[in-house]
Design a protein around this motif. Structure first.
Motif, PDB file in Angstrom:
ATOM      1  N   GLU A   1       0.832  -1.209   0.000  1.00  0.00           N
ATOM      2  CA  GLU A   1       0.000   0.000   0.000  1.00  0.00           C
ATOM      3  C   GLU A   1       0.867   1.259   0.000  1.00  0.00           C
ATOM      4  O   GLU A   1       0.560   2.234  -0.702  1.00  0.00           O
ATOM      5  CB  GLU A   1      -0.911  -0.004   1.235  1.00  0.00           C
ATOM      6  CG  GLU A   1      -1.989  -1.086   1.204  1.00  0.00           C
ATOM      7  CD  GLU A   1      -2.762  -1.155   2.507  1.00  0.00           C
ATOM      8  OE1 GLU A   1      -2.582  -0.250   3.349  1.00  0.00           O
ATOM      9  OE2 GLU A   1      -3.534  -2.123   2.682  1.00  0.00           O
TER      10      GLU A   1
ATOM     11  N   GLN B   1       2.357   1.796  -3.373  1.00  0.00           N
ATOM     12  CA  GLN B   1       1.370   2.282  -4.336  1.00  0.00           C
ATOM     13  C   GLN B   1       1.114   3.778  -4.161  1.00  0.00           C
ATOM     14  O   GLN B   1       0.965   4.516  -5.148  1.00  0.00           O
ATOM     15  CB  GLN B   1       0.060   1.501  -4.192  1.00  0.00           C
ATOM     16  CG  GLN B   1      -0.945   1.779  -5.303  1.00  0.00           C
ATOM     17  CD  GLN B   1      -0.373   1.457  -6.680  1.00  0.00           C
ATOM     18  OE1 GLN B   1       0.105   0.340  -6.919  1.00  0.00           O
ATOM     19  NE2 GLN B   1      -0.418   2.424  -7.581  1.00  0.00           N
ATOM     20  N   LYS B   2       1.078   4.235  -2.923  1.00  0.00           N
ATOM     21  CA  LYS B   2       0.894   5.666  -2.672  1.00  0.00           C
ATOM     22  C   LYS B   2       2.067   6.475  -3.235  1.00  0.00           C
ATOM     23  O   LYS B   2       1.871   7.568  -3.792  1.00  0.00           O
ATOM     24  CB  LYS B   2       0.751   5.923  -1.167  1.00  0.00           C
ATOM     25  CG  LYS B   2      -0.566   5.434  -0.580  1.00  0.00           C
ATOM     26  CD  LYS B   2      -0.599   5.679   0.921  1.00  0.00           C
ATOM     27  CE  LYS B   2      -1.911   5.187   1.529  1.00  0.00           C
ATOM     28  NZ  LYS B   2      -1.948   5.388   3.004  1.00  0.00           N
TER      29      LYS B   2
END
Length: 233
Positions: A197, A200-201
């Protein structure tokens, strides 16, 4: 071309002179050195000492001996197994916290620069490395993919000196990342998912060219590392 040598270990002075000439731009990648006979005359040394120096420069990745052609200046330093920064760090009893500080210093800069200059192909490369990490089956494979992801950001920032520093410290960074990924994989079921996550950010911020968000996300990513749980680098 070269200066005669006095009062020091002969081969070491040859090495220093050639390195200094590279730093001054007098010798460049691809330049052919004079024949060994000429170099021995210019240095006023014996051929065994010259060959010892050339062999050491070859080990350092600065000289390449081409059979039948002679000795050439080359740039094989970054692919060379010799990692002086990592070795010096170990011999000076460096610790995990110092490696984390180095990552903060380098990666907050590289991610900002990547957000400024990343092309669609660069973003696609980051997404591919993210996918490879998610699809990797073992912690070792995931660690390698994680390293590739962070090194790709350093490459995208297009600063050769920073990339060389990253590569020169590769043993330290690889060991650090390996331990971090292994801890995430084995300690909590969702820890590795958190890394995905966070990656991805970072990718999204780079793609949007949002420099501040990219820096914020890389800082959050590094803040989640627990250096107290890592073994000595």
């Amino acid at each position: 071309m070269f200066m005669a040598i006095e009062n020091k270990k002969i081969s070491q002075i040859v090495i220093e002179q050639i390195q200094e000439m590279i730093m001054k731009g007098e010798l460049k990648d691809g330049d052919q050195l004079p024949p060994e006979r000429v170099m021995t005359e210019q240095f006023q040394i014996g051929r065994p000492a010259l060959r010892e120096a050339l062999k050491a420069l070859e080990v350092l990745g600065l000289v390449e001996r081409r059979h039948g052609l002679g000795n050439y200046i080359v740039n094989n330093v970054e692919s060379n197994f010799f990692k002086p920064l990592s070795l010096s760090f170990k011999l000076n009893n460096g610790n995990v916290q110092e490696v984390l500080q180095l990552r903060y210093l380098i990666e907050t800069f590289t991610v900002r620069e990547a957000a400024k200059s990343a092309t669609p192909n660069d973003v696609a490369s980051l997404k591919q490395k993210q996918l490879q990490m998610m699809q990797a089956e073992t912690p070792a494979e995931k660690s390698e993919c994680d390293r590739n992801f962070h090194f790709e950001i350093a490459r995208i920032c297009n600063n050769s000196l920073i990339l060389l520093t990253f590569e020169n410290a590769s043993y330290l960074l690889e060991n650090f990342i390996d331990q971090t990924v292994h801890l995430s994989y084995f300690t909590k079921e969702d820890s590795i998912e958190l890394i995905y996550e966070e990656h991805q950010k970072i990718i999204d911020a780079i793609e949007k060219k949002d420099e501040e968000a990219a820096v914020s996300f890389i800082v959050s990513h590094l803040d989640n590392i627990r250096p107290d749980l890592l073994h000595q680098i």
